[in-house]
Design a protein around this motif. Structure first.
Motif, PDB file in Angstrom:
ATOM      1  N   ARG A  27       0.833  -1.208   0.000  1.00 43.16           N
ATOM      2  CA  ARG A  27       0.000   0.000   0.000  1.00 43.16           C
ATOM      3  C   ARG A  27       0.868   1.259   0.000  1.00 43.16           C
ATOM      4  O   ARG A  27       0.598   2.221  -0.728  1.00 43.16           O
ATOM      5  N   ARG A  28       1.911   1.244   0.783  1.00 43.01           N
ATOM      6  CA  ARG A  28       2.774   2.421   0.852  1.00 43.01           C
ATOM      7  C   ARG A  28       3.489   2.664  -0.478  1.00 43.01           C
ATOM      8  O   ARG A  28       3.615   3.812  -0.935  1.00 43.01           O
ATOM      9  N   LEU A  29       3.951   1.596  -1.104  1.00 41.49           N
ATOM     10  CA  LEU A  29       4.628   1.742  -2.396  1.00 41.49           C
ATOM     11  C   LEU A  29       3.686   2.281  -3.461  1.00 41.49           C
ATOM     12  O   LEU A  29       4.071   3.126  -4.291  1.00 41.49           O
ATOM     13  N   VAL A  30       2.438   1.816  -3.435  1.00 34.59           N
ATOM     14  CA  VAL A  30       1.458   2.220  -4.449  1.00 34.59           C
ATOM     15  C   VAL A  30       0.974   3.644  -4.221  1.00 34.59           C
ATOM     16  O   VAL A  30       0.793   4.422  -5.173  1.00 34.59           O
ATOM     17  N   GLU A  31       0.790   4.021  -2.954  1.00 35.01           N
ATOM     18  CA  GLU A  31       0.188   5.320  -2.655  1.00 35.01           C
ATOM     19  C   GLU A  31       1.190   6.472  -2.646  1.00 35.01           C
ATOM     20  O   GLU A  31       0.794   7.631  -2.794  1.00 35.01           O
ATOM     21  N   HIS A  32       2.487   6.193  -2.463  1.00 34.90           N
ATOM     22  CA  HIS A  32       3.457   7.286  -2.343  1.00 34.90           C
ATOM     23  C   HIS A  32       4.675   7.067  -3.243  1.00 34.90           C
ATOM     24  O   HIS A  32       5.827   7.135  -2.775  1.00 34.90           O
ATOM     25  N   PRO A  33       4.456   6.846  -4.528  1.00 36.57           N
ATOM     26  CA  PRO A  33       5.599   6.581  -5.416  1.00 36.57           C
ATOM     27  C   PRO A  33       6.566   7.761  -5.512  1.00 36.57           C
ATOM     28  O   PRO A  33       7.781   7.571  -5.637  1.00 36.57           O
ATOM     29  N   GLU A  34       6.035   8.996  -5.440  1.00 39.00           N
ATOM     30  CA  GLU A  34       6.903  10.164  -5.594  1.00 39.00           C
ATOM     31  C   GLU A  34       7.872  10.296  -4.420  1.00 39.00           C
ATOM     32  O   GLU A  34       9.009  10.756  -4.594  1.00 39.00           O
ATOM     33  N   GLU A  35       7.439   9.895  -3.220  1.00 41.23           N
ATOM     34  CA  GLU A  35       8.326   9.976  -2.062  1.00 41.23           C
ATOM     35  C   GLU A  35       9.515   9.022  -2.209  1.00 41.23           C
ATOM     36  O   GLU A  35      10.664   9.389  -1.934  1.00 41.23           O
ATOM     37  N   PHE A  36       9.218   7.799  -2.652  1.00 40.72           N
ATOM     38  CA  PHE A  36      10.298   6.830  -2.811  1.00 40.72           C
ATOM     39  C   PHE A  36      11.236   7.230  -3.939  1.00 40.72           C
ATOM     40  O   PHE A  36      12.452   7.050  -3.847  1.00 40.72           O
ATOM     41  N   SER A  37      10.686   7.776  -4.996  1.00 41.88           N
ATOM     42  CA  SER A  37      11.519   8.231  -6.106  1.00 41.88           C
ATOM     43  C   SER A  37      12.468   9.331  -5.650  1.00 41.88           C
ATOM     44  O   SER A  37      13.657   9.339  -6.000  1.00 41.88           O
ATOM     45  N   ALA A  38      11.954  10.254  -4.820  1.00 37.63           N
ATOM     46  CA  ALA A  38      12.783  11.356  -4.334  1.00 37.63           C
ATOM     47  C   ALA A  38      13.870  10.852  -3.389  1.00 37.63           C
ATOM     48  O   ALA A  38      15.009  11.343  -3.413  1.00 37.63           O
ATOM     49  N   ARG A  39      13.538   9.878  -2.560  1.00 39.30           N
ATOM     50  CA  ARG A  39      14.499   9.388  -1.571  1.00 39.30           C
ATOM     51  C   ARG A  39      15.563   8.493  -2.201  1.00 39.30           C
ATOM     52  O   ARG A  39      16.710   8.467  -1.746  1.00 39.30           O
ATOM     53  N   VAL A  40      15.177   7.769  -3.236  1.00 41.12           N
ATOM     54  CA  VAL A  40      16.095   6.817  -3.861  1.00 41.12           C
ATOM     55  C   VAL A  40      16.919   7.461  -4.959  1.00 41.12           C
ATOM     56  O   VAL A  40      18.107   7.167  -5.123  1.00 41.12           O
ATOM     57  N   GLY A  41      16.280   8.355  -5.730  1.00 40.11           N
ATOM     58  CA  GLY A  41      16.934   8.925  -6.899  1.00 40.11           C
ATOM     59  C   GLY A  41      16.456   8.305  -8.195  1.00 40.11           C
ATOM     60  O   GLY A  41      16.826   8.758  -9.280  1.00 40.11           O
TER      61      GLY A  41
END
Length: 440
Positions: A27-41
């Motif tokens: 659920r977290r991966l699906v709902e907040h993709p932009e956050e993970f993209s920003a944190r990972v690069g």
């Protein structure tokens, strides 16, 4: 692939298992993709979720059902990052090894597998040049594994002592506060969801045993398997034990204790054990209530450190999993590597019989002159020093009086001999309990 494509191409994430923790992760991966993209690069793309039953409702995860598959073997071959939340030994081990072979880093919370076959997994990850992360394997959301592997890498850990199973802590805490029997509190824990329908892994100490093996391996740079950890659960604990401990100004906790010890020949070794333990109410671990976890770490340079927080639950555990995922993903982006196995010390595991600690022995004795002297003689003959004796009120039904004997530090083997000789005294009715004491 061009440089611009390399920075925008998603990293493919495969999720194995979609139970309570897996659903929270998905659920977290699906709902907040932009956050993970920003944190990972780079973006993270969930490319598949391996499940046993495709027809089971999974609305809480917010998943596109086209992502679900029963082909876990095929899924791991097309991922850059694999999250293993199946648990158990197989097929989890085979799937993780396959992920390594296909170049994927792995995040897992599988304490049973790490405790049984951690070295093989470390070696396979190293050979493949990928990461193996497992923060969720011990103490849920509490940041513990990474500090042990990285923050304390320049220090020497002397001892790790902690509450690493929330179910047993809930039970013992409730018994302490209410005086209830273990069976009644266990039933309540099951109703509240703290304990499984089959609570054996928790109450017999096996869950904590696997976690202790992981902690000992990390703390002392030595391979310690689950089978190396002495284990005693809480099933024999009674309300009488709890009342006795309360009278001592202490509480009872199921502790995982891992320490660097001196062997009989003077060389260094490692002790790892799980058992009910008497802890003074002034100790930080004594205040850990309900289903919370806490781990107390003693080091040479940093001194005493305390890690505390929720040790289980879907969202807290998912937090640890996702933290590892971000770390592994960053390494993929930068070409870095996470820490591998550190087993250079190769210290021998010391058998329980050679471990020294303090004890509280509760016996029922005849209320007659000279009995205490005969009991004390047994301790003197076996070389176990008595710190104090507290005799309770004689019972009317059998004429016996409870006697609690607290010892100074002694070897486990000597204590076992002492207990056996106490049972042979005519003046002793029963040896009701033998509990270890720490932190005094």
């Amino acid at each position: 692939m061009s440089e611009s494509n390399a920075t925008t191409e998603p990293l493919r994430v495969a999720l194995l298992g979609c139970g309570t923790v897996g659903s929270s992760v998905a659920r977290r991966l699906v709902e907040h993709p932009e956050e993970f993209s920003a944190r990972v690069g780079r973006p993270l793309e969930l490319v598949g979720v391996a499940v046993r039953d495709l027809d089971k409702p999974r609305d809480e995860a917010g998943l596109d059902r086209s992502l679900l598959t029963t082909d876990a073997e095929g899924l791991v071959t097309r991922a850059d990052l694999v999250i293993e939340l199946i648990g158990g030994i197989e097929p989890a081990r085979s799937l993780i090894l396959s992920a390594f072979e296909h170049g994927a880093s792995v995040v897992t919370g599988n304490k049973a597998l790490l405790g049984e076959d951690g070295p093989r997994l470390y070696e396979a990850a190293s050979e493949a040049g990928v990461d193996l992360h497992f923060e969720a394997a011990v103490a849920g959301a509490i940041p513990l594994i990474r500090p042990m592997r990285e923050s304390l890498a320049g220090d020497q850990v002397r001892r790790v002592m902690g509450i690493v199973n929330g179910t047993t802590n809930f039970i013992l805490d409730k018994m302490d506060r209410t005086g209830a029997d273990l069976a009644d509190v266990l039933a309540e824990a099951q109703q509240l969801g703290y304990a499984e329908a089959d609570p054996t892994a928790d109450v017999e100490g096996h869950d904590a045993q696997a976690k202790a093996a992981i902690l000992a391996s990390l703390a002392f740079h030595t391979r310690v398997a689950t089978s190396d950890v002495s284990c005693e659960g809480i099933t024999a604990i009674t309300s009488d034990d709890i009342r006795t401990v309360r009278r001592m100004g202490c509480v009872l906790k199921l502790l995982a204790i891992c320490e660097r010890v001196e062997r009989p020949d003077g060389t260094a070794g490692v002790s790892a054990r799980v058992h009910p333990t008497i802890v003074p109410r002034s100790h930080p671990l004594a205040s850990v209530r309900e289903a919370f976890n806490a781990v107390f770490v003693e080091t040479e340079l940093a001194g005493e450190l305390m890690f505390y927080g929720p040790g289980a639950g879907a969202d807290p555990t998912a937090s640890a999993v996702l933290g590892d995922l971000v770390q592994a993903a960053r390494h993929r982006v930068t070409g870095a590597r996470g820490p591998g196995e550190s087993a250079y010390a190769q210290l021998p595991v010391v058998p329980l019989g050679d471990v020294r600690t303090r004890y509280a022995i509760r016996v029922d004795v005849e209320d007659q002159p000279g009995v205490l002297a005969r009991v004390a003689t047994v301790f003197g003959d076996t070389g176990v020093s008595i710190e104090s004796m507290i005799q309770g009120i004689r019972r009317s039904d059998d004429g016996l009086a409870p006697l609690t004997i607290a010892t100074h530090e002694a070897a486990e083997g000597r204590l076992a001999e002492t207990v056996e000789r106490l049972r042979g005294l005519d003046e002793v009715g029963t040896v009701s309990s033998v509990l270890r004491m720490e932190g005094l």
